[in-house]
Scaffold this motif. Structure first.
Motif, mmCIF file in Angstrom:
data_model
loop_
_atom_site.group_PDB
_atom_site.id
_atom_site.type_symbol
_atom_site.label_atom_id
_atom_site.label_comp_id
_atom_site.label_asym_id
_atom_site.label_seq_id
_atom_site.Cartn_x
_atom_site.Cartn_y
_atom_site.Cartn_z
ATOM 1 N N PHE A 106 45.678 35.283 40.935
ATOM 2 C CA PHE A 106 44.387 35.800 41.374
ATOM 3 C C PHE A 106 43.744 34.747 42.283
ATOM 4 C CE2 PHE A 106 45.277 37.710 37.272
ATOM 5 C CZ PHE A 106 44.919 39.036 37.450
ATOM 6 N N ASP A 107 43.476 35.125 43.518
ATOM 7 C CA ASP A 107 42.772 34.237 44.455
ATOM 8 C C ASP A 107 41.345 34.736 44.591
ATOM 9 O OD1 ASP A 107 44.392 32.177 45.386
ATOM 10 O OD2 ASP A 107 45.533 33.575 46.639
ATOM 11 N N VAL A 108 40.395 33.866 44.337
ATOM 12 C CA VAL A 108 38.996 34.264 44.455
ATOM 13 C C VAL A 108 38.364 33.377 45.521
ATOM 14 C CG1 VAL A 108 36.876 34.675 43.162
ATOM 15 C CG2 VAL A 108 39.057 34.778 41.980
ATOM 16 N N GLU A 109 37.816 33.998 46.570
ATOM 17 C CA GLU A 109 37.319 33.225 47.707
ATOM 18 C C GLU A 109 35.934 33.725 48.099
ATOM 19 O OE1 GLU A 109 40.140 33.243 50.932
ATOM 20 O OE2 GLU A 109 38.643 32.499 52.338
ATOM 21 N N SER A 110 35.068 32.786 48.455
ATOM 22 C CA SER A 110 33.738 33.211 48.897
ATOM 23 C C SER A 110 33.874 33.847 50.283
ATOM 24 C CB SER A 110 32.775 32.025 48.929
ATOM 25 O OG SER A 110 33.240 31.057 49.834
ATOM 26 N N ILE A 111 33.002 34.821 50.554
ATOM 27 C CA ILE A 111 33.079 35.560 51.822
ATOM 28 C C ILE A 111 33.022 34.607 53.020
ATOM 29 C CG2 ILE A 111 31.727 37.154 53.303
ATOM 30 C CD1 ILE A 111 33.237 38.741 51.228
ATOM 31 N N ASP A 112 32.217 33.524 52.898
ATOM 32 C CA ASP A 112 32.099 32.574 54.019
ATOM 33 C C ASP A 112 33.299 31.625 54.098
ATOM 34 O OD1 ASP A 112 31.726 30.817 51.936
ATOM 35 O OD2 ASP A 112 29.553 30.642 52.201
ATOM 36 N N GLY A 113 34.213 31.719 53.140
ATOM 37 C CA GLY A 113 35.431 30.909 53.177
ATOM 38 C C GLY A 113 35.260 29.475 52.710
ATOM 39 N N THR A 115 34.522 28.311 49.610
ATOM 40 C CA THR A 115 35.052 28.052 48.273
ATOM 41 C C THR A 115 36.235 28.962 48.011
ATOM 42 O OG1 THR A 115 32.737 27.831 47.653
ATOM 43 C CG2 THR A 115 34.333 27.755 45.869
ATOM 44 N N ARG A 116 37.298 28.374 47.512
ATOM 45 C CA ARG A 116 38.456 29.207 47.174
ATOM 46 C C ARG A 116 39.129 28.636 45.929
ATOM 47 N NH1 ARG A 116 44.044 29.197 49.929
ATOM 48 N NH2 ARG A 116 45.083 30.516 48.430
ATOM 49 N N SER A 117 39.416 29.515 44.982
ATOM 50 C CA SER A 117 40.118 29.081 43.774
ATOM 51 C C SER A 117 41.281 30.018 43.508
ATOM 52 C CB SER A 117 39.188 29.102 42.567
ATOM 53 O OG SER A 117 38.183 28.139 42.733
ATOM 54 N N SER A 118 42.360 29.447 43.016
ATOM 55 C CA SER A 118 43.545 30.246 42.715
ATOM 56 C C SER A 118 43.848 30.097 41.227
ATOM 57 C CB SER A 118 44.711 29.727 43.559
ATOM 58 O OG SER A 118 45.836 30.525 43.309
ATOM 59 N N PHE A 119 44.045 31.209 40.566
ATOM 60 C CA PHE A 119 44.324 31.199 39.124
ATOM 61 C C PHE A 119 45.624 31.949 38.879
ATOM 62 C CE2 PHE A 119 39.790 31.136 39.813
ATOM 63 C CZ PHE A 119 39.383 30.054 39.049
ATOM 64 N N THR A 120 46.531 31.300 38.170
ATOM 65 C CA THR A 120 47.793 31.953 37.843
ATOM 66 C C THR A 120 47.788 32.293 36.358
ATOM 67 O OG1 THR A 120 48.896 30.692 39.558
ATOM 68 C CG2 THR A 120 50.310 31.695 37.903
ATOM 69 N N LYS A 121 47.930 33.552 36.063
ATOM 70 C CA LYS A 121 47.961 33.978 34.662
ATOM 71 C C LYS A 121 49.386 34.406 34.323
ATOM 72 C CE LYS A 121 44.538 34.631 32.492
ATOM 73 N NZ LYS A 121 43.829 33.699 31.565
ATOM 74 N N GLU A 122 49.817 34.076 33.115
ATOM 75 C CA GLU A 122 51.195 34.371 32.717
ATOM 76 C C GLU A 122 51.242 35.446 31.639
ATOM 77 O OE1 GLU A 122 52.837 30.502 31.755
ATOM 78 O OE2 GLU A 122 53.574 30.380 33.823
ATOM 79 N N ILE A 123 52.305 36.220 31.684
ATOM 80 C CA ILE A 123 52.462 37.291 30.685
ATOM 81 C C ILE A 123 53.933 37.414 30.279
ATOM 82 C CG2 ILE A 123 52.612 39.084 32.523
ATOM 83 C CD1 ILE A 123 51.189 40.944 30.396
ATOM 84 N N ASP A 124 54.161 37.617 28.990
ATOM 85 C CA ASP A 124 55.526 37.842 28.494
ATOM 86 C C ASP A 124 55.797 39.342 28.465
ATOM 87 O OD1 ASP A 124 56.010 35.165 28.116
ATOM 88 O OD2 ASP A 124 55.295 35.169 26.041
ATOM 89 N N LEU A 125 56.824 39.768 29.204
ATOM 90 C CA LEU A 125 57.221 41.177 29.197
ATOM 91 C C LEU A 125 58.485 41.291 28.345
ATOM 92 C CD1 LEU A 125 56.754 41.995 33.000
ATOM 93 C CD2 LEU A 125 55.097 42.223 31.139
ATOM 94 N N PHE A 126 58.463 42.171 27.375
ATOM 95 C CA PHE A 126 59.581 42.203 26.425
ATOM 96 C C PHE A 126 59.958 43.629 26.049
ATOM 97 C CE2 PHE A 126 57.160 43.304 22.600
ATOM 98 C CZ PHE A 126 55.870 43.013 23.008
ATOM 99 N N ARG A 127 61.138 43.745 25.503
ATOM 100 C CA ARG A 127 61.600 45.049 24.985
ATOM 101 C C ARG A 127 62.727 44.802 23.989
ATOM 102 N NH1 ARG A 127 66.574 46.381 26.925
ATOM 103 N NH2 ARG A 127 67.229 45.352 28.857
ATOM 104 N N PRO A 128 62.945 45.745 23.076
ATOM 105 C CA PRO A 128 64.084 45.583 22.182
ATOM 106 C C PRO A 128 65.374 45.951 22.910
ATOM 107 C CG PRO A 128 62.951 47.637 21.698
ATOM 108 C CD PRO A 128 62.168 46.956 22.786
ATOM 109 N N ALA A 129 66.489 45.526 22.399
ATOM 110 C CA ALA A 129 67.803 45.907 22.947
ATOM 111 C C ALA A 129 68.764 46.006 21.772
ATOM 112 C CB ALA A 129 68.285 44.873 23.954
#
Lengths: 360, 321
Positions: A106-113, A115-129
């Motif tokens: 997720f990149d969040v940036e002020s309209i005037d450019g 301030t900018r911050s980047s956030f990386t969020k992680e998720i585990d995707l799983f299934r049985p087999a």
């Protein structure tokens, strides 16, 4: 100035950013949410970048026509209906790997450019087999009437090698040599319970003619011997119970009548022996390694001895995803004594032993 | 380009539902506004009960209000309360329900006093709340060792919460999270207990006196092997207590924006019997609130698995690591 954060748990709060949340696990093929809330006075643009396994399904609080795909694959949102909030629902795809950690940026940036911050969020995707580890070509089954116990020369070895729970149903490909029957230990209780329930549901349908259709559908599902995970039946079960839930939401008196019909029929027929037996059956229905056998209390009855047993293993998970049905190779079964062996006795869910080979 | 949800099918329902609520609230306000000063107004949706609750604070103008009636012919409410702010006591005689709504009899009201009028109406379309709120939760966790289930609620149309009839809040948005417990129970049941249980079942089924004697000895042997005096039926009764709300709630904790409400046995349409004697899961119900100050809420439901397993072990008289 750009900042970067990687996070797999919890909610991020940072300066004007009040909260950035994304779920940290999801069954493959299912949906998961995220949101960003920021100070209403801050004028921002939000960019989201997903891996191939994840796509944006729904976005809340953005203007019509919002969501421009940029060259790097990010989707950018600049116009919000109400300031300070954006909500997402992401959709995941079924993957080859049963457990994988993916990142959404997720990149969040002020309209005037400025301030900018980047956030990386992680998720585990799983299934049985579920895989068939070993299936014997021959099986000798002996029933000791005096001890009331079964003795099997071998077992079919199946295991869940994935993450998450597998719901499993055993079915017959052909009923030429075998047929499935109710569990002998609970048969008496089931018969008496279903007879009483049938009478009560008929009365309920008469009292609530508007819901007679769904009552009849539920009664039929209870009465019939069906494969729960059969594609056609699966849809019917789901729609019937959704209809029942909707009828209950709309008419509380009706659902109270339905629940009391079930409860009274149950209490009337329950006994100490049913309690003890049902607990044994409950234990038998749970395989090791997060496997639940839906029809473990059913039995396989041979029409002759020796007989060819041809079975399939139908699967689903807790997100109700479809999986390919596993076909077991034919097994020649010879019986001594009674032939109705409970399904759970045929299987061994333990892990792979050294020296065994995997099939299927 | 990804279509935002405002283009989706649920938008119409949310819009229609909100408009109906605001329309009714506006009419109630208009009636009072014509005669008295409105101080504050808000709308609260009570989600589990599917109720729209209107609250209007006003200052009565003029001197004695006499036997005047203020009529609200906008549908019959399920409940109406009128309270002077000064005493807080409800003026129960002041509210009269009519065929098309209700009326306030001004007898007990004094001019220049401040009042709160609260009226509740049912929400007719049960899909309305779902059209306004997106609810998601972890259906299960990737690994057996994990015990924290995520929950998330998000408003789909935040503009719907700022209405001309005041702010609109959603209270007690409910979540039902399934906690799988069957494997925990299975792995905590020792083999010796299963042998004993099996022996008890056979003993109860047997009619032949000689066989009954033989099985009785087997059962006693199995009981001795476990080393406890209580029989299996008693132990199973105690285990069953764990699946009642008072029993299971001890092993659950709800954190962050959500709060614990209750729990019940899990029912799955795949269960062979419609009334399962032994649940494969427990449903934990948590609640949260949403409104103009909180468009999204996230929470965690913690299943205290180790404590639960310790309790199962204590019932069975075994030590669980």
């Amino acid at each position: 100035m750009a900042t970067s954060t990687v996070d797999q748990t919890g909610t991020v709060a940072y300066g004007w950013l009040k909260s950035l949340y994304m779920a940290n696990s999801c069954i493959q093929g299912d949906d998961f949410p995220a949101h960003i809330i920021w100070d209403k006075s801050a004028r921002l643009k939000v960019r989201v970048k997903c891996p191939a396994a994840i796509q944006v399904k729904e976005v809340y609080n953005v203007d019509q026509g919002e969501g421009h795909v940029l060259e790097n694959g990010s989707i950018e949102y600049t116009n919000f209906v109400v300031d300070g909030y954006i909500g997402f629902v992401f959709q995941t795809k079924p993957l080859q790997t049963t457990l994988v950690r993916e990142q959404v940026v997720f990149d969040v940036e002020s309209i005037d450019g400025h301030t900018r911050s980047s956030f990386t969020k992680e998720i585990d995707l799983f299934r049985p087999a579920v895989e068939i580890v070993r299936a014997p070509a021959e099986l000798r089954i002996k029933y000791d009437k005096d001890k009331g116990s079964w003795n099997l020369s071998d077992r079919i070895r199946i295991r869940n090698v994935g993450a998450g729970t597998a719901l499993v149903e055993i079915g017959l490909i052909s009923e030429e040599d075998f047929q499935m029957g109710a569990s002998s230990s609970l048969e008496e209780f089931q018969k008496a319970f279903l007879t009483d329930l049938g009478i009560k549901l008929d009365l309920l349908a008469k009292d609530h003619p508007r819901h007679a259709g769904v009552v009849q559908d539920v009664a039929l599902l209870f009465k019939q011997r069906i494969y729960l995970l059969d594609e056609k039946i699966k849809g019917k079960i789901k729609s019937t119970f959704e209809e029942l839930e909707a009828a209950g939401n709309e008419d509380p008196e009706f659902i109270e009548g339905f629940l009391s019909a079930v409860a009274i029929s149950y209490i009337k027929n329950i006994s100490v022996i049913t309690e003890l037996t049902s607990f044994l059956e409950y234990l038998n229905s749970i395989g090791e390694g997060r496997v639940i056998i839906l029809n473990s209390i059913d039995s396989m009855k041979a029409k002759k001895s020796p007989a060819k047993l041809r079975m399939v293993v139908r699967l689903t998970d807790l997100a109700d995803n479809n999986y390919p049905t596993l076909q077991l190779p034919p097994i020649t079964v010879t019986y001594e004594g009674e032939s109705g062996v409970p399904i759970h006795m045929l299987f061994d869910w333990k892990g792979l032993r050294a020296g065994t080979s995997k099939i299927g | 380009m990804v279509d935002p949800i405002s283009a989706g099918a649920g938008a119409e329902l949310a819009k229609k539902g909100t408009e109906e609520i605001v329309k009714r609230a506006s009419k109630l306000i208009e009636v009072i506004k014509g005669k008295h000063n409105i101080l504050e107004q808000d709308i609260v949706i009570y989600c589990p009960e599917k109720i729209q609750h209107f609250s209007i604070a006003f200052e009565a103008t003029g001197g004695f209000l006499g036997r005047n009636k203020i009529k609200f012919p906008y549908g019959r409410p399920t409940r109406v309360k009128l309270r002077p702010l000064r005493s807080g006591n409800e003026l129960s005689d002041a509210v009269n329900y009519t065929d098309d709504g209700f009326e306030i009899i001004c007898d007990g009201m004094q001019g220049h006093d401040m009042f709160i009028l609260e009226a509740e109406y049912p929400i007719e379309d049960s899909r309305f709340i779902d059209s306004l709120v997106q609810r998601d939760h972890a259906k299960e966790l990737p690994k057996d060792s994990e015990t924290e289930y995520w929950m998330h609620a998000a408003i789909k149309f935040p503009q719907a919460l700022q209405t001309k009839a005041g702010r609109l809040d959603l209270r007690d948005v409910d979540f039902k999270v399934d906690v799988g417990i069957s494997e925990d129970i299975k792995t905590s049941i020792p083999g010796s207990f299963r042998v004993e249980l099996d022996a008890a079942v056979k003993l109860l089924k047997e009619r032949d006196p000689h066989q009954k004697y033989v099985l009785g000895i087997q059962h006693a042997k199995a009981m001795r092997a476990r080393g406890k005096g209580r029989n299996v039926a008693e132990l199973l009764g105690e285990l069953q207590d764990l699946f009642f709300p008072t029993g299971f709630s001890k092993y659950v904790e709800v954190k962050k924006d959500f709060r614990y409400s209750s729990c019940t046995r899990g029912v799955n349409y795949y269960d062979t019997l419609p009334f399962p004697t032994w649940p494969k899961s427990m449903i934990v119900i948590s609640r949260t609130d949403l409104g103009p100050d909180r468009y999204a809420a996230d929470g965690i439901m913690v299943y205290k698995k180790n404590d639960f397993l310790q309790r199962v072990g204590a019932i069975l008289g075994i030590q669980i690591d």
